[in-house]
Design an enzyme around this catalytic site. Sequence first.
Site, short mmCIF file in Angstrom:
data_model
loop_
_atom_site.label_atom_id
_atom_site.label_comp_id
_atom_site.label_asym_id
_atom_site.label_seq_id
_atom_site.Cartn_x
_atom_site.Cartn_y
_atom_site.Cartn_z
N LYS A 126 6.86 0.50 6.32
CA LYS A 126 6.83 0.83 4.89
C LYS A 126 8.28 1.17 4.51
O LYS A 126 8.76 2.26 4.81
CB LYS A 126 5.90 2.01 4.63
CG LYS A 126 5.80 2.33 3.16
CD LYS A 126 4.84 3.46 2.91
CE LYS A 126 4.66 3.66 1.44
NZ LYS A 126 5.92 3.76 0.70
N LYS A 156 -2.78 -3.00 6.78
CA LYS A 156 -3.43 -3.94 5.86
C LYS A 156 -4.49 -4.79 6.56
O LYS A 156 -4.29 -5.21 7.70
CB LYS A 156 -2.39 -4.87 5.26
CG LYS A 156 -1.29 -4.17 4.50
CD LYS A 156 -0.25 -5.16 4.01
CE LYS A 156 0.85 -4.47 3.23
NZ LYS A 156 1.88 -5.39 2.80
N GLU A 201 2.62 -2.73 9.05
CA GLU A 201 3.96 -3.17 8.65
C GLU A 201 4.83 -1.95 8.40
O GLU A 201 4.31 -0.90 8.02
CB GLU A 201 3.90 -3.97 7.33
CG GLU A 201 3.29 -5.33 7.47
CD GLU A 201 3.06 -6.00 6.10
OE1 GLU A 201 3.37 -5.37 5.06
OE2 GLU A 201 2.55 -7.12 6.10
N LYS A 203 -1.59 3.47 3.19
CA LYS A 203 -0.22 3.90 3.50
C LYS A 203 -0.27 5.12 4.41
O LYS A 203 -1.08 6.02 4.21
CB LYS A 203 0.62 4.16 2.24
CG LYS A 203 -0.10 4.71 1.04
CD LYS A 203 0.80 4.71 -0.21
CE LYS A 203 0.09 5.35 -1.37
NZ LYS A 203 0.79 5.30 -2.63
N GLU A 262 10.17 -5.64 -0.74
CA GLU A 262 10.79 -4.35 -1.01
C GLU A 262 12.30 -4.56 -0.96
O GLU A 262 12.82 -5.17 -0.01
CB GLU A 262 10.32 -3.32 0.03
CG GLU A 262 10.73 -1.90 -0.25
CD GLU A 262 9.82 -1.16 -1.27
OE1 GLU A 262 8.93 -1.78 -1.88
OE2 GLU A 262 10.03 0.06 -1.42
N ARG A 317 -5.75 -0.42 -6.58
CA ARG A 317 -5.37 0.49 -5.51
C ARG A 317 -6.47 0.34 -4.49
O ARG A 317 -7.57 0.84 -4.67
CB ARG A 317 -5.28 1.93 -6.03
CG ARG A 317 -4.68 2.87 -5.02
CD ARG A 317 -4.41 4.23 -5.62
NE ARG A 317 -3.37 4.19 -6.65
CZ ARG A 317 -2.07 4.09 -6.42
NH1 ARG A 317 -1.63 4.03 -5.18
NH2 ARG A 317 -1.21 4.06 -7.40
#
Length: 640
Positions: A294, A451, A292, A471, A347, A465
Amino acid sequence: IFSKSSKPDKAQTSWKAGEPVPYAALTATFSKIDATTKRLEISAYLTHFLVEVIEKTPEDLLKSVYLCINRLAPEYESLELGIGESLLMKAIGESCGRSLAQVKAEYKKIGDLGEVAFNSRTRQKTLFKSKPLTVRQVFDELKKVAKTSGDKSQARKVGLIKALLAKCEGEETKFLIRSLEGKLRIGLAEKTALVSLAHAVVTAEHAKSGKKWSRERLSSELETGAEIVKSVFSEIPSYDLVVPALLDNGIAHLQEACQLTPGIPLKPMLAKPTKAISEVLDRFEGKHFTCEYKYDGERAQIHFLEDGSVRVFSRNSEDMTVKYPEFVTQLPRAIKPHTKSFVIDAEAVAWDTEERRLLEFQKLSTRKRKDVKAEDIKVKVHLFAFDLLYLNGEALLEKNLRERRALLREHLQAVDGEFAFAQSEDASTVDEIQAFLDRSIKDGCEGLMVKMLEGEGASYEPSRRSIHWLKLKKDYLQGVGDSFDLVVIGGDYGKGKRTNVYGAFHLACYDPDSGTYQMICKIGTGFSDEALKTHWETLKPLELAQKKAYYDVGGAKGPDVYFEPKVVWEVLAADLSLSPIYSAAKGLCGDRGISLRFPRFLRIRDDKDAEQSTEPEQIAEAYRRQAIQSGGGGKKRKGG
Ligand code: ATP
């Protein structure tokens, strides 16, 4: 685990069933915890105390737990203790008949206001003994202090504190002052308190049942209890709800009684950094995963309640509904019919309405955080939703990402310039991922989030985490690694032309286990004059008379002046190295600490508070990864 020595021994620390818990019983427990650094002992002392509370005065359990973690309400209600030191010094002076100058001088000498207050009280002759303080009384009074605002609030706060101090006996004084300072400093991490709470409930339930358990059975029940409480708490981080539910339903039924609830922020799932696309593929080999964009904005967990109201929470569970008043009107446009309630993870990104493009984070950070009126908003915000955690009365955390994503798209819809789903692509080869990464950067993003989509690890893991979310930031690919979010704990006064500003800053990471701030580096270059002026304006009011006892600067000289731990900076470094001086992550990679080489200021992280800065374990992990990549030496140079 409950040795005789963990029992409170003074007369004033014991109480009869049904009576309020004496504050002295709690502070005696704090003293024992303070005297050890062993996590198991700390947990056992606290468990022992909490068992007694549950058995004798369960109605005081919630307030006892709150005082142990030094909080007065759930984190998301932002009701802070933490009274400035000058106000506390005034209260101590006035209450104990000492001048402010005397209090200040002693504080400078011994560096602990709690001790100063204790000494001042001990010296004081009291004519009559007041009734012993109770846990509920201290909690209620502290809450009053925290809630006091408006006209003459400082004076009223001092009045309340003085009245409490006058009733303190012995060590109570020390801990009361530390509570008010916002830090108990006994090495009791919230994680440990949560485990102790679970252990206490299991122990009390077991004692009540009258059953005999083997040692193995007891230890397995304690472990299961702790896992249940931790997991429930990450979904619904409110002691106000979890503690009564534990008392009413017991551990076994806690999960049914306490489920993800719109209106209460859950702790967000976090991602691990990776340095290369090949590393992503190594981790996810043979698995179904998705990439995806970020987005470079601010995390927004958005709750839509059945009554039609909208609540927005930050990454730290802070209520940001007032910061984003436009969501309240915009969001309903993105909701399809039959969608009654939901929680999305998204976000919020600054948006250029004319050029129809994403703007960088800095633009977003110019928005006010409080008292925002919809009509005054200059920086428009676009939401990008990437997860759905709750829908129409059902928590979706156990479903895999593929299912959650499908439900998200089924129940919400894109609205031009306001709401969209995070761009995603189920890329699977280095070339495909690279192409998508390049596109994300061209479109104004920071990189990609990769992910797990299906199978083990594809559920939503609150507060973790997780290695199931990786990331991949463009910065990492230049070989510099992840950035660190660090607390500015001190400054050196500037020299030459720069005497009206700080010329260098001392940074630390926060260790939630020991409650200390561990020094990791100093930054003195790379700031424009304008930036230095801004930092001066922000930090000057935070100057302290004294180093905080929980600042661990190791063997470093220390700054000219220390600051309250409030300001968090995102910092990038060329690499990490073992340090004989600094204390960050000490003991995690051998007995030396870790420092950042060539650290560079990136930006202020005003969405994070000091205790949310990068943890020592993350720093140690970054060091280990660097050591592996450079062939074990841990001295990799930049550019690699
Ligand atoms: P962290 O949140 O991992 O402690 P951080 O706050 O410094 O670190 P980053 O390292 O930049 O944040 O990366 C994680 C953040 O990226 C998330 O918390 C979220 O705000 C943001 N983000 C942007 N796009 C996505 C996405 N598609 N999926 C998940 N998070 C995203």
